[in-house]
Design an enzyme around this catalytic site. Structure first.
Site, PDB file in Angstrom:
ATOM      1  CD  GLU A  85      -3.027  -0.988   2.258  1.00 64.05           C
ATOM      2  OE1 GLU A  85      -4.205  -1.178   1.937  1.00 64.05           O
ATOM      3  OE2 GLU A  85      -2.680  -0.731   3.423  1.00 64.05           O
ATOM      4  CB  CYS A  98       2.996   7.553   2.982  1.00 63.83           C
ATOM      5  SG  CYS A  98       3.472   6.374   4.241  1.00 63.83           S
ATOM      6  CB  CYS A 105       6.924  -5.018   8.619  1.00 63.90           C
ATOM      7  SG  CYS A 105       8.108  -4.153   9.679  1.00 63.90           S
ATOM      8  CB  CYS A 109       5.717  -2.158  16.226  1.00 68.50           C
ATOM      9  SG  CYS A 109       7.401  -1.688  15.775  1.00 68.50           S
ATOM     10  CB  CYS A 112       2.495  -1.387  13.561  1.00 66.05           C
ATOM     11  SG  CYS A 112       2.738  -0.938  11.839  1.00 66.05           S
ATOM     12  N   GLY A 152       6.789  -1.777   6.042  1.00 63.48           N
ATOM     13  CA  GLY A 152       8.194  -2.214   6.041  1.00 63.48           C
ATOM     14  C   GLY A 152       9.110  -1.310   6.828  1.00 63.48           C
ATOM     15  CB  SER A 184       9.828   6.623   9.573  1.00 59.76           C
ATOM     16  OG  SER A 184       9.466   6.350  10.898  1.00 59.76           O
ATOM     17  CB  SER A 207       8.986   4.506  15.273  1.00 60.91           C
ATOM     18  OG  SER A 207       8.742   4.874  13.938  1.00 60.91           O
ATOM     19  CG  LEU A 208      11.533   7.153  21.640  1.00 59.05           C
ATOM     20  CD1 LEU A 208      12.754   6.263  21.508  1.00 59.05           C
ATOM     21  CD2 LEU A 208      11.942   8.540  22.143  1.00 59.05           C
ATOM     22  CG  ASN A 283      -3.978   6.394  13.385  1.00 60.65           C
ATOM     23  OD1 ASN A 283      -4.826   7.267  13.556  1.00 60.65           O
ATOM     24  ND2 ASN A 283      -2.755   6.664  12.949  1.00 60.65           N
ATOM     25  CB  CYS A 326       0.728   6.676  11.488  1.00 62.34           C
ATOM     26  SG  CYS A 326       1.165   8.294  10.934  1.00 62.34           S
TER      27      CYS A 326
HETATM   28  N1  SAH Z   1       9.209   0.718  10.024  1.00 62.86           N
HETATM   29  C1  SAH Z   1       9.380   2.154  10.027  1.00 62.86           C
HETATM   30  C2  SAH Z   1       8.518   2.828   8.984  1.00 62.86           C
HETATM   31  C3  SAH Z   1       7.042   2.787   9.280  1.00 62.86           C
HETATM   32  S1  SAH Z   1       6.544   4.402   9.600  1.00 62.86           S
HETATM   33  C4  SAH Z   1       9.120   2.686  11.412  1.00 62.86           C
HETATM   34  O1  SAH Z   1       8.674   1.934  12.266  1.00 62.86           O
HETATM   35  O2  SAH Z   1       9.398   3.849  11.668  1.00 62.86           O
HETATM   36  C5  SAH Z   1       4.984   4.186  10.310  1.00 62.86           C
HETATM   37  C6  SAH Z   1       4.871   4.964  11.583  1.00 62.86           C
HETATM   38  O3  SAH Z   1       3.572   4.738  12.164  1.00 62.86           O
HETATM   39  C7  SAH Z   1       5.877   4.536  12.610  1.00 62.86           C
HETATM   40  O4  SAH Z   1       6.282   5.617  13.378  1.00 62.86           O
HETATM   41  C8  SAH Z   1       5.045   3.584  13.453  1.00 62.86           C
HETATM   42  O5  SAH Z   1       5.601   3.335  14.706  1.00 62.86           O
HETATM   43  C9  SAH Z   1       3.743   4.327  13.509  1.00 62.86           C
HETATM   44  N2  SAH Z   1       2.611   3.499  13.887  1.00 62.86           N
HETATM   45  C10 SAH Z   1       2.491   2.173  13.827  1.00 62.86           C
HETATM   46  N3  SAH Z   1       1.293   1.773  14.258  1.00 62.86           N
HETATM   47  C11 SAH Z   1       0.634   2.891  14.605  1.00 62.86           C
HETATM   48  C12 SAH Z   1      -0.663   3.139  15.100  1.00 62.86           C
HETATM   49  N4  SAH Z   1      -1.523   2.143  15.333  1.00 62.86           N
HETATM   50  N5  SAH Z   1      -1.017   4.416  15.339  1.00 62.86           N
HETATM   51  C13 SAH Z   1      -0.161   5.428  15.098  1.00 62.86           C
HETATM   52  N6  SAH Z   1       1.079   5.257  14.617  1.00 62.86           N
HETATM   53  C14 SAH Z   1       1.475   4.003  14.374  1.00 62.86           C
END
Ligand code: SAH
Length: 334
Positions: A85, A98, A105, A109, A112, A152, A184, A207-208, A283, A326
Site C-alpha cells: 500500500e 508515503c 515487515c 511492533c 502496527c 516495512g 522513518s 519511532s520511539l 490509530n 500511520c
Molecule cells: N518501520 C518504520 C517505517 C514505518 S513508519 C518505522 O517503524 O518507523 C509508520 C509509523 O507509524 C511509525 O512511526 C510507526 O511506529 C507508527 N505506527 C504504527 N502503528 C501505529 C498506530 N496504530 N497508530 C499510530 N502510529 C502508528
C-alpha cells in the site's frame, strides 16, 4: 539501474552515454512504462531494449479516497502478485506520498498493522520508485515530498532504499530534493550508523513511542536488540555527523505511554538534542486493542514536553476513514 549503470550497460553494445541519458529521462522523468514511447530512440535500439531489459511497474489493484480530506490510498499489485500500500496526501505545499519499502515487515511492533500478515520480501529500488510514478500518473499531479513510512522497515532493506533515494533525487529523474524526504525507522541502530555516513540531507524520523525500556520492550521487539540508551546515543551521533534535526514519533496510547510521568521521562531523555517530537494519537488496528489518548491527556503531555524545552506537535490525522493513517498500512487488504 542508476544512470551510471545504464551507461555502462549500453556501452557494451557500443551505444553512446548520451543515449543512456535519454533512456533514463524517459523512465524517470517522464515515467513511461514501455520502450515504444521513447520516441527519440531509434527503432533498432528500442527493439534491442525490449528484448534485453524490462521496465518494472506496479498495477493499481484498488484505490480508496478519503471523504474527509481527499487522501488517496492505493493497493498496488507487484509483478509477482504481492500486494503493498501507498498513500498520497495533499498539503498546502503540495503532494506527499508515503511509500512502502518491504512486502510486510518483520519488526513486530504490536500496535502496527504492517507486520500482522508477516514478512515476504524486500522491495527493489524500482518497486519503490514505481509507487511514486504510478500514483503521479494516475492523479495527474506532481508529487514533491516523500515519506518512507509505509509498510516495512527501510533500514532493514538498506541497500535498495539508498539506491532508491539516489535515483529519486537524481536531477535526470524526478529531482526530488533530499530535504523533501523523510525516512522513518523503528530503531535499527546498525542502519542509523550506516546512514549517517551517507551524509544525506533527508529528515530521519525515529519511532520511539516509549520513554523507557520497560514500556518499549513490551510494544516494540526491536528494543530487545537495541535499547533506548543505545538508540538515543546513535541519534546523538547522527545529529553530530549530519547536523540535521531528528524527528521522534510518539504514538499516544491510552494508559500505556501517555502519563505525565512518561512525558517527564521522555523530556529528560531528549533534553539538549536537536530534535522535534511528533505526537500521534494511536490509530486503530482491528486486530489490536489499543485506544488513543484523549485530548486533555495529549495536551497535558505536550505541555510538559514544552516546559522542558522540547519542541513538540500533534500530527494531524489524514485518511482515517480509509485505514490510510500511520500504522494502518498493510500487505494487502484481505
Ligand atoms: N518501520 C518504520 C517505517 C514505518 S513508519 C518505522 O517503524 O518507523 C509508520 C509509523 O507509524 C511509525 O512511526 C510507526 O511506529 C507508527 N505506527 C504504527 N502503528 C501505529 C498506530 N496504530 N497508530 C499510530 N502510529 C502508528
Amino acid at each position: 539501474m542508476t544512470l551510471e549503470e545504464l551507461k555502462a550497460s549500453i556501452a557494451e553494445i557500443g551505444e553512446k552515454p548520451f543515449k543512456a541519458g535519454q533512456i533514463y529521462s524517459w523512465l524517470h522523468k517522464h515515467n513511461v512504462d514501455s520502450f515504444d514511447e521513447m520516441t527519440n530512440i531509434s527503432k533498432d535500439l528500442r527493439s534491442y531494449l525490449e528484448k534485453n531489459y524490462y521496465i518494472l511497474t506496479c498495477s493499481i489493484e484498488k484505490k480508496l479516497i478519503s471523504v474527509y480530506d481527499g487522501t488517496v490510498k492505493y493497493l498496488f499489485r507487484l509483478h509477482d502478485g504481492e500486494l503493498i500500500e501507498s498513500v498520497v496526501m495533499k498539503y498546502k505545499y503540495g503532494y506527499t506520498i508515503c511509500v512502502s519499502s518491504q512486502v510486510g515487515c518483520r519488526m513486530g511492533c504490536n500496535f502496527c498493522a504492517s507486520g500482522i500478515a508477516g514478512f515476504i520480501r524486500n522491495l527493489s529500488p524500482s518497486e519503490i520508485l514505481s509507487q511514486i510514478y504510478t500514483a503521479q500518473k494516475d492523479l495527474s499531479v506532481r508529487i514533491s515530498h516523500i515519506v518512507m513510512m509505509g509498510v516495512g522497515e527501510p533500514l532493514d532493506n538498506y541497500d535498495n532504499v539508498i539506491k532508491f533515494l539516489k535515483m529519486i533525487s537524481d536531477e535526470n529523474g524526478q529531482n526530488i530534493g533530499m530535504r523533501n524526504i523523510s525516512l522513518s525507522t523503528c530503531g535499527v541502530v546498525s542502519g542509523i550508523y550506516k546512514l549517517m555516513e551517507e551524509k544525506l540531507q533527508l529528515t530521519l524520523s525515529i519511532s520511539l513511542h516509549a520513554p523507557n525500556d520497560e514500556i518499549r520492550s513490551k510494544t516494540m521487539p526491536v528494543n530487545n536488540k537495541w535499547n533506548i540508551d543505545t538508540l538515543i546515543n546513535a541519534c546523538k551521533e547522527y545529529i553530530k555527523v549530519t547536523n540535521r534535526r531528528i524527528s521522534f514519533e510518539y504514538a499516544m496510547i491510552n494508559g500505556v505511554n501517555d502519563s505525565d510521568e512518561c512525558a517527564k521521562e521522555l523530556a529528560k531523555r531528549l533534553k539538549g538534542m536537536l530534535c522535534h517530537v511528533n505526537l500521534i494519537p494511536v490509530n486503530s488496528v482491528k486486530e489490536r486493542k489499543y485506544t488513543k489518548s484523549n485530548r486533555e491527556r495529549i495536551l497535558s503531555f505536550i505541555n510538559i514536553l514544552e516546559k522542558y524545552g522540547i519542541n513538540a506537535t500533534v500530527r494531524r490525522t489524514l485518511g482515517s476513514d480509509i485505514n490510510a493513517s500511520c500504522g494502518q498500512l498493510r500487505r494487502g487488504e484481505k
